[in-house]
Enzyme design. Sequence first.
Site, PDB file in Angstrom:
ATOM      1  CE1 TYR A   1      70.412 -26.923 -15.654  1.00  0.00           C
ATOM      2  CE2 TYR A   1      71.461 -29.000 -15.449  1.00  0.00           C
ATOM      3  CZ  TYR A   1      70.860 -27.914 -16.266  1.00  0.00           C
ATOM      4  OH  TYR A   1      71.035 -28.115 -17.546  1.00  0.00           O
TER       5      TYR A   1
ATOM      6  CG  ASN B   1      76.418 -31.071 -19.538  1.00  0.00           C
ATOM      7  OD1 ASN B   1      76.603 -30.023 -19.018  1.00  0.00           O
ATOM      8  ND2 ASN B   1      75.848 -30.943 -20.613  1.00  0.00           N
TER       9      ASN B   1
ATOM     10  CB  SER C   1      76.511 -42.227 -11.857  1.00  0.00           C
ATOM     11  OG  SER C   1      75.914 -42.972 -10.982  1.00  0.00           O
TER      12      SER C   1
ATOM     13  CD  GLN D   1      76.409 -46.237 -11.579  1.00  0.00           C
ATOM     14  OE1 GLN D   1      75.825 -46.490 -10.574  1.00  0.00           O
ATOM     15  NE2 GLN D   1      76.481 -45.151 -12.213  1.00  0.00           N
TER      16      GLN D   1
ATOM     17  CG  HIS E   1      73.355 -43.863 -14.636  1.00  0.00           C
ATOM     18  ND1 HIS E   1      72.045 -43.018 -14.708  1.00  0.00           N
ATOM     19  CD2 HIS E   1      73.188 -44.501 -13.529  1.00  0.00           C
ATOM     20  CE1 HIS E   1      71.345 -43.324 -13.570  1.00  0.00           C
ATOM     21  NE2 HIS E   1      71.959 -44.311 -12.938  1.00  0.00           N
TER      22      HIS E   1
ATOM     23  CD  GLU F   1      76.808 -41.488  -7.447  1.00  0.00           C
ATOM     24  OE1 GLU F   1      77.399 -42.208  -8.517  1.00  0.00           O
ATOM     25  OE2 GLU F   1      75.898 -40.768  -7.552  1.00  0.00           O
ATOM     26  CG  HIS F   2      75.151 -45.498  -6.295  1.00  0.00           C
ATOM     27  ND1 HIS F   2      75.553 -44.913  -7.274  1.00  0.00           N
ATOM     28  CD2 HIS F   2      74.036 -44.808  -5.677  1.00  0.00           C
ATOM     29  CE1 HIS F   2      74.727 -43.902  -7.522  1.00  0.00           C
ATOM     30  NE2 HIS F   2      73.642 -43.924  -6.493  1.00  0.00           N
TER      31      HIS F   2
ATOM     32  CG  ASP G   1      69.420 -44.936  -8.861  1.00  0.00           C
ATOM     33  OD1 ASP G   1      70.079 -44.535  -7.931  1.00  0.00           O
ATOM     34  OD2 ASP G   1      69.938 -45.872  -9.269  1.00  0.00           O
TER      35      ASP G   1
ATOM     36  CD  GLU H   1      94.618 -15.428  19.093  1.00  0.00           C
ATOM     37  OE1 GLU H   1      94.605 -16.435  19.295  1.00  0.00           O
ATOM     38  OE2 GLU H   1      93.769 -14.598  18.899  1.00  0.00           O
TER      39      GLU H   1
ATOM     40  CG  HIS I   1      89.504  -9.036  20.019  1.00  0.00           C
ATOM     41  ND1 HIS I   1      89.937  -8.431  19.076  1.00  0.00           N
ATOM     42  CD2 HIS I   1      88.810 -10.205  19.466  1.00  0.00           C
ATOM     43  CE1 HIS I   1      89.322  -8.994  17.784  1.00  0.00           C
ATOM     44  NE2 HIS I   1      88.723 -10.174  18.187  1.00  0.00           N
TER      45      HIS I   1
END
Lengths: 428, 428
Positions: free
Chosen positions: B125, B209, B232, B254, B257, B326-327, B360, B414, B419
């Site tokens: 997307y 968004n 961001s 930044q 943005h 993030e950065h 970026d 168990e 098994h």
Amino acid sequence: MLDFYYEPDNAMLSSLLERNSESNDEIRDAVLSIMDDVKRRGDDALYEYALKFDHSRLKSLFVSEDEMEDLSSQVSEELKSAIDLASNNIRAFHEAQVPKGEYCESMEGVRLWRKIVPISKPGLYVPGGTAPLFSTVLMLAIPASVAGSEDVMLATPAKEGKISPALLYAAKKAGVHRILKVGGAQAIAAFAYGTESVEKRNKIFGPGNRFVSFAKMEASRFVSIDMLAGPSEVMVLADASASALYIATDLLSQAEHGADSQAILVFIGSRAEAEKKKNEVMEEIKRLLNSLGRRGYMEESLAHSRIIAFSSIPDAMHAVNEYAPEHLIINTEHPEILLDMVRSAGSVFLGPYSPESAGDYASGTNHTLPTSGFAKSTSGVSVDSFLKKITVQEITKEGARLLSGAVMAMADAEGLSAHKEAMRVRLC
Amino acid sequence: MLDFYYEPDNAMLSSLLERNSESNDEIRDAVLSIMDDVKRRGDDALYEYALKFDHSRLKSLFVSEDEMEDLSSQVSEELKSAIDLASNNIRAFHEAQVPKGEYCESMEGVRLWRKIVPISKPGLYVPGGTAPLFSTVLMLAIPASVAGSEDVMLATPAKEGKISPALLYAAKKAGVHRILKVGGAQAIAAFAYGTESVEKRNKIFGPGNRFVSFAKMEASRFVSIDMLAGPSEVMVLADASASALYIATDLLSQAEHGADSQAILVFIGSRAEAEKKKNEVMEEIKRLLNSLGRRGYMEESLAHSRIIAFSSIPDAMHAVNEYAPEHLIINTEHPEILLDMVRSAGSVFLGPYSPESAGDYASGTNHTLPTSGFAKSTSGVSVDSFLKKITVQEITKEGARLLSGAVMAMADAEGLSAHKEAMRVRLC
């Protein structure tokens, strides 16, 4: 039991491979209310839920060192050796998975790499339920230990105040740092929000019932989770060469996990061969049902098991990849040829001597695997699950000059003038 | 703007590092209703929403080959070269990330490995929004291409029927197979449920968004998603040696943005040095605000920016790791020493000549990174994000014998008798 379908058309096949994924608003509301309560009241809420759900009147939320020593020493020598052997194998395979990191100079003076760091404070959940799943402790805590995670906390319900000695022994062996005697949605809430004595976890791992799964789904808004685990599944891919007894025990191993477990046999061969194998497998299952435990679960689960047979290998592999089973056992004459055609599965067991139970316990692979078709897009738990890869770049003045034209043109075209300016000022 | 804090205590620091994470029931309801509509009415709903939200009267839901050729040829030669250079760098770094797989014989005859398979049918997307983010196309589609994913579909809104030529050029360059002219929650719904002409995706990637984020959260019950992306963020870690101009342009990159972007300057030095640098940075920012575009966004974002200063390096690094930006730009005298102390960040930019805008766009690292503190537990998009690792085991008869004691003892403990039986029958 083991309904038979020969070369179903696509629409039929889709419906045969469908999982029931009902959502349940009652569970949702109950979980959200428990989680909210833990968020607001912290430790007090944890003590209350331990009493209410586990009949456990706790003095402390955590297992003490004395308890750990006393109880883990109660494990039989035979079981200790088994856990030790499994532990060594799991550790060996997970150590082989440790990534090396990489370095790349994409242009002169533009140096790029990834710094690999363990995820600290993981929260591992191990259900109480019908059997004490100490094997799951190994499967979650050993990768955490190999990755080097700090402060590994495990949560498991203490039914009437008690935790299984084998589980404690496994936790000690695998390097768990603290054990929280809390189960269910309340444990997940403690992991996700933190309380006075439980520091918030960075990532939550482990299986659980629908309450736990729902709680993990809710928690994933705030912290990471390993996966959303649904009912366990096996697909056995067999041909005329496969032993009906092996097939039967493999299907039953899955069925005994619970009434909602799913076991599907995909057969490659003629209709006559398929029907013959189905009858032989049915015979074995009937005989085994009389001798094994957990018959109730097995019968309920087998009620929705099935055999889907194809004359063509590509058609059979299409069914496998569309279903994307958690466990895929390939018990055919040339299993490695079919392995090449596998695109989606959690874990593959090749050949007649590789039953799922080997991987469930002791061969070394992880048994925490994607269910419900998530194997199309995710992998099981591994060392990767406990690591972060932080990208790093170090650009020299010359590198900045070489990059600047492209950066400035792209920033311009995206209308981001400060991005352009940040590059431009580096050129002066 | 750039409020100043010197050595805040822990409680104060926590509140300074907090993100606002309000949830919004109105958005939730709107998203769920759109998604449900797409699930029920498929393509018809997609056409209607394209008209309603994007004023786009579509003849086809997909970009045609002719459109692709016509529009992508309209891109200027300068921008084409920039995209080509960025593309090459991104491809080089992501090719270096391709994992090798591993092999381990945990015991004699117990052979374990991982089969690495690309995730097919990813859905990428790319938002429309205030700027055509063709760089995001590169960041999502190149890793998919390097991984070898089949049927890579990109969705982006076509405002008044049109998609930016640069975005189409980038998509072609990066190896996108099909472009869906649909945006918002409706695109995510098409990816998650499938429609008549959009085959259901196995994993959904990309920013968006709050509608898109909410839709991805809902979709994650059925398919995988890359991450939940929030606003961001950048943290600039600087000392007296750093240029105030560089710091100012990095903070502004930044801030431009969007109003909810967050820019924090962490300073290492004395109070006097910190106040001096703050004043210099403020001067530069004021000057730049007059000359750069998007002033409204920058002012709104800078209103909640801040400078937090510490005299001690460990205290400063504690703030960095708690925030998990993030950065992270490390613009100090010895950045590599501080890098060693970084435990949590999406991507690190080392030294004075590594502005965020380099990564970026064009240096080669990925700009799809964890926000909102998820860098404590997750990594940005990489080739790994488009791969599955399927564990495989092949056990010989001898291997089965060596494992059997442990498997049977653990299955016994168990309470899983089938098994145990599945292992036991292999010994005969």
